[in-house]
Design a protein around this motif. Structure first.
Motif, PDB file in Angstrom:
ATOM      1  N   GLY A 153      46.914  39.766  26.110  1.00 27.27           N
ATOM      2  CA  GLY A 153      46.095  38.584  26.474  1.00 27.27           C
ATOM      3  C   GLY A 153      44.775  38.883  26.279  1.00 27.27           C
ATOM      4  N   LYS A 154      44.369  40.159  25.992  1.00 31.01           N
ATOM      5  CA  LYS A 154      42.763  40.533  25.870  1.00 31.01           C
ATOM      6  C   LYS A 154      42.314  39.731  24.532  1.00 31.01           C
ATOM      7  N   ARG A 170      55.970  34.423  33.935  1.00 23.90           N
ATOM      8  CA  ARG A 170      55.836  34.498  32.453  1.00 23.90           C
ATOM      9  C   ARG A 170      54.342  34.793  32.028  1.00 23.90           C
ATOM     10  N   LEU A 171      54.566  36.244  31.303  1.00 16.40           N
ATOM     11  CA  LEU A 171      53.473  36.839  30.571  1.00 16.40           C
ATOM     12  C   LEU A 171      52.530  35.889  29.862  1.00 16.40           C
ATOM     13  N   LEU A 172      53.124  35.455  28.785  1.00 12.07           N
ATOM     14  CA  LEU A 172      52.506  34.756  27.566  1.00 12.07           C
ATOM     15  C   LEU A 172      51.789  33.325  28.118  1.00 12.07           C
ATOM     16  N   TYR A 173      52.430  32.545  28.745  1.00 12.53           N
ATOM     17  CA  TYR A 173      52.089  31.503  28.990  1.00 12.53           C
ATOM     18  C   TYR A 173      51.563  31.090  30.341  1.00 12.53           C
ATOM     19  N   PHE A 220      42.833  35.829  32.240  1.00 13.30           N
ATOM     20  CA  PHE A 220      41.643  35.801  31.484  1.00 13.30           C
ATOM     21  C   PHE A 220      40.542  34.782  32.050  1.00 13.30           C
ATOM     22  N   ILE A 221      41.006  33.672  32.745  1.00 10.00           N
ATOM     23  CA  ILE A 221      40.071  32.943  33.491  1.00 10.00           C
ATOM     24  C   ILE A 221      39.555  33.842  34.835  1.00 10.00           C
ATOM     25  N   ALA A 222      40.337  34.515  35.368  1.00 12.87           N
ATOM     26  CA  ALA A 222      40.049  35.113  36.825  1.00 12.87           C
ATOM     27  C   ALA A 222      39.029  36.246  36.263  1.00 12.87           C
ATOM     28  N   GLU A 223      39.293  37.179  35.340  1.00 11.83           N
ATOM     29  CA  GLU A 223      38.120  38.033  34.951  1.00 11.83           C
ATOM     30  C   GLU A 223      36.826  37.479  34.324  1.00 11.83           C
ATOM     31  N   GLN A 224      36.889  36.134  33.933  1.00 11.50           N
ATOM     32  CA  GLN A 224      35.643  35.607  33.412  1.00 11.50           C
ATOM     33  C   GLN A 224      35.022  34.960  34.700  1.00 11.50           C
ATOM     34  N   ALA A 225      35.676  34.759  35.729  1.00 13.55           N
ATOM     35  CA  ALA A 225      35.084  34.437  36.762  1.00 13.55           C
ATOM     36  C   ALA A 225      34.921  35.439  38.067  1.00 13.55           C
ATOM     37  N   GLY A 226      35.008  36.741  37.429  1.00 12.48           N
ATOM     38  CA  GLY A 226      34.500  37.831  38.357  1.00 12.48           C
ATOM     39  C   GLY A 226      35.799  38.265  39.343  1.00 12.48           C
ATOM     40  N   ALA A 227      37.108  37.917  39.065  1.00 14.53           N
ATOM     41  CA  ALA A 227      38.120  38.021  39.769  1.00 14.53           C
ATOM     42  C   ALA A 227      38.939  39.339  39.012  1.00 14.53           C
ATOM     43  N   ILE A 228      40.077  39.476  39.325  1.00 17.09           N
ATOM     44  CA  ILE A 228      40.961  40.557  38.591  1.00 17.09           C
ATOM     45  C   ILE A 228      42.421  40.337  38.544  1.00 17.09           C
ATOM     46  N   ALA A 229      43.140  40.708  37.786  1.00 21.95           N
ATOM     47  CA  ALA A 229      44.512  40.314  37.623  1.00 21.95           C
ATOM     48  C   ALA A 229      45.259  41.825  37.090  1.00 21.95           C
ATOM     49  N   THR A 230      46.276  42.122  37.702  1.00 25.05           N
ATOM     50  CA  THR A 230      47.150  43.208  37.482  1.00 25.05           C
ATOM     51  C   THR A 230      48.542  42.966  37.897  1.00 25.05           C
ATOM     52  N   ASP A 231      49.639  43.704  37.169  1.00 25.66           N
ATOM     53  CA  ASP A 231      50.885  43.524  37.631  1.00 25.66           C
ATOM     54  C   ASP A 231      51.341  44.717  38.278  1.00 25.66           C
ATOM     55  N   GLY A 232      50.240  45.295  39.139  1.00 28.97           N
ATOM     56  CA  GLY A 232      50.444  46.476  40.109  1.00 28.97           C
ATOM     57  C   GLY A 232      50.226  47.694  39.420  1.00 28.97           C
ATOM     58  N   VAL A 233      50.414  47.840  38.157  1.00 27.19           N
ATOM     59  CA  VAL A 233      50.146  49.177  37.363  1.00 27.19           C
ATOM     60  C   VAL A 233      49.034  49.070  36.428  1.00 27.19           C
ATOM     61  N   GLN A 234      49.057  47.830  35.692  1.00 27.96           N
ATOM     62  CA  GLN A 234      47.880  47.829  34.612  1.00 27.96           C
ATOM     63  C   GLN A 234      47.432  46.406  34.395  1.00 27.96           C
ATOM     64  N   ILE A 239      46.530  42.879  33.570  1.00 24.97           N
ATOM     65  CA  ILE A 239      47.459  41.958  32.958  1.00 24.97           C
ATOM     66  C   ILE A 239      47.083  41.517  31.270  1.00 24.97           C
ATOM     67  N   LEU A 240      45.718  41.573  31.188  1.00 24.33           N
ATOM     68  CA  LEU A 240      45.459  41.441  29.747  1.00 24.33           C
ATOM     69  C   LEU A 240      45.709  42.557  28.714  1.00 24.33           C
ATOM     70  N   ASP A 241      46.110  43.885  29.333  1.00 23.24           N
ATOM     71  CA  ASP A 241      46.276  44.859  28.280  1.00 23.24           C
ATOM     72  C   ASP A 241      47.765  44.894  28.004  1.00 23.24           C
ATOM     73  N   ILE A 242      48.600  44.019  28.703  1.00 24.97           N
ATOM     74  CA  ILE A 242      50.155  44.411  28.507  1.00 24.97           C
ATOM     75  C   ILE A 242      50.433  43.715  27.144  1.00 24.97           C
ATOM     76  N   GLN A 243      51.210  44.744  26.136  1.00 23.41           N
ATOM     77  CA  GLN A 243      51.620  44.283  24.923  1.00 23.41           C
ATOM     78  C   GLN A 243      52.783  43.636  25.129  1.00 23.41           C
ATOM     79  N   PRO A 244      52.981  42.116  24.752  1.00 22.95           N
ATOM     80  CA  PRO A 244      54.368  41.467  25.021  1.00 22.95           C
ATOM     81  C   PRO A 244      55.320  42.147  24.041  1.00 22.95           C
TER      82      PRO A 244
END
Ligand code: FDP
Length: 345
Positions: A166-167, A281-284, A291-305, A307-312
């Motif tokens: 996602g990054k 679903r990760l991809l869509y 991406f939107i969350a981070e751009q707005a100053g929020a965060i997103a995780t799968d609980g471990v890492q 979201i934008l770093d996950i290699q699909p």
């Protein structure tokens, strides 16, 4: 002959309608130093398809009068479900525009190769999210991610063009078909929201530079799955109740996310016994909103890492998702795994 410079009307007799999406996109093109306008055109194509889907969703009740979805209408044509119609609309808009080479859609098993030699971009899309809410007049949405292809333009599509974390997104957004219809998107320079003006057929800038509250009091999770939660999730939700947070869960990801983005809150779809990798679903779904969350100053995780770093690894890969106000997500992470540090992005 007298020539006068234009003086905008100051009388207030006709209020200004504001900035259209089209004009806004054009004005932001210079954010991309080497952009040749294709991404701007692609965003316009998506907006056009969104207007059409908006029209279709508004007529959903009427369509049912002519025969329930899945049955045939008077012309003997099979009536399609709205999510299938939305898929057709977005596919058509994206294939005609010429900027996109391949599409990943929730409605398609495989990657769709548009066989468009000049297409630079790959789009991942959930054409109509919140399917259980379509027939009951509750807000639903479209979610999209845009990536630049990795392999040379004109060459055959490769896995590396599609399986990008996602990054790598160059743009992402969603359309919310709700009490009003909104298109919210980012190109990595903040988040802007546009509201659809039905009578003019245009999206107008209504929510410039959206900033998510750092904290909030809303938690959104399907509590019907409580018996399948891990102790950490259960403890966190108990904490939400003890803290007298408000529970709000529509069951349409876009709507739940949008509310929390504006008001402050957390949305969680954890892994459960039924869905060990979560449901989303990760991809869509997750990537675009992360991406939107981070751009707005929020965060997103799968609980471990992040979201934008996950290699699909697979096209329709699922992921647990915790997304929303920074303090709330970090607080939730503290409950999910006491040993792990809260996510610091
Ligand atoms: P749906 O399957 O109804 O299209 O995309 C998954 C999703 O919608 C999300 O929009 C929504 O948040 C979630 O499912 C709701 O799932 P539950 O009914 O399991 O809570």
């Amino acid at each position: 002959m007298k020539i006068l410079p234009y003086q905008p009307d100051q009388s207030g007799m006709a209020y200004s309608v504001g900035t259209t999406l089209d004009r806004f996109i054009k004005s932001k093109q210079s954010d991309f130093p080497f952009a040749s306008g294709e991404l701007s055109q692609l965003l316009r194509d998506i907006a056009l398809a969104a207007k059409i889907v908006n029209r279709e969703t508004n007529r959903a009740g009427l369509a049912n009068i002519g025969g329930a979805f899945g049955q045939t209408n008077v012309q003997g044509e099979e009536q399609q479900k709205l999510d299938v119609i939305a898929n057709i609309r977005f596919m058509r808009a994206l294939s005609k525009g010429g900027e996109v080479c391949a599409i990943v859609s929730e409605e398609e098993d495989s990657v769709i190769d548009l066989q468009n030699g000049s297409g630079k971009y790959v789009v991942a899309i959930d054409p109509l999210d919140g399917s259980s809410n379509i027939d009951v007049n509750i807000s639903i949405g479209t979610i999209f991610s845009i990536y630049r292809r990795k392999t040379p333009v004109g060459s055959p599509i490769q896995e590396e063009d599609i399986m990008q974390p996602g990054k790598e997104q160059v743009a992402a957004g969603y359309v919310l078909y709700g009490s009003s219809t909104m298109l919210v998107y980012t190109t990595g320079f903040g988040v802007n929201g546009f509201t659809y003006e039905n009578s003019l057929g245009e999206f107008f800038l209504s929510h410039p530079a959206i900033q998510a509250p750092k904290d909030g009091k809303i938690y959104s999770i399907n509590e019907g799955s409580e018996l399948e939660w891990t102790p950490g999730v259960k403890n966190y939700v108990d904490h939400c109740k003890k803290s007298q947070y408000s529970a709000r869960y529509i069951g349409s990801l876009v709507a739940d996310f949008h509310r929390n983005l504006l008001k402050g809150g957390i949305y969680g779809y954890p892994s459960t016994q039924k869905n060990p990798n979560g449901k989303l679903r990760l991809l869509y779904e997750a990537n675009a909103l992360a991406f939107i969350a981070e751009q707005a100053g929020a965060i997103a995780t799968d609980g471990v890492q992040r979201i934008l770093d996950i290699q699909p690894e697979t096209l329709h890969q699922r992921t647990p998702l915790w997304i929303g106000s920074e303090k709330m997500v970090n607080e939730a992470m503290g409950f999910l795994n006491k040993k792990r540090e809260a996510v610091n992005l």
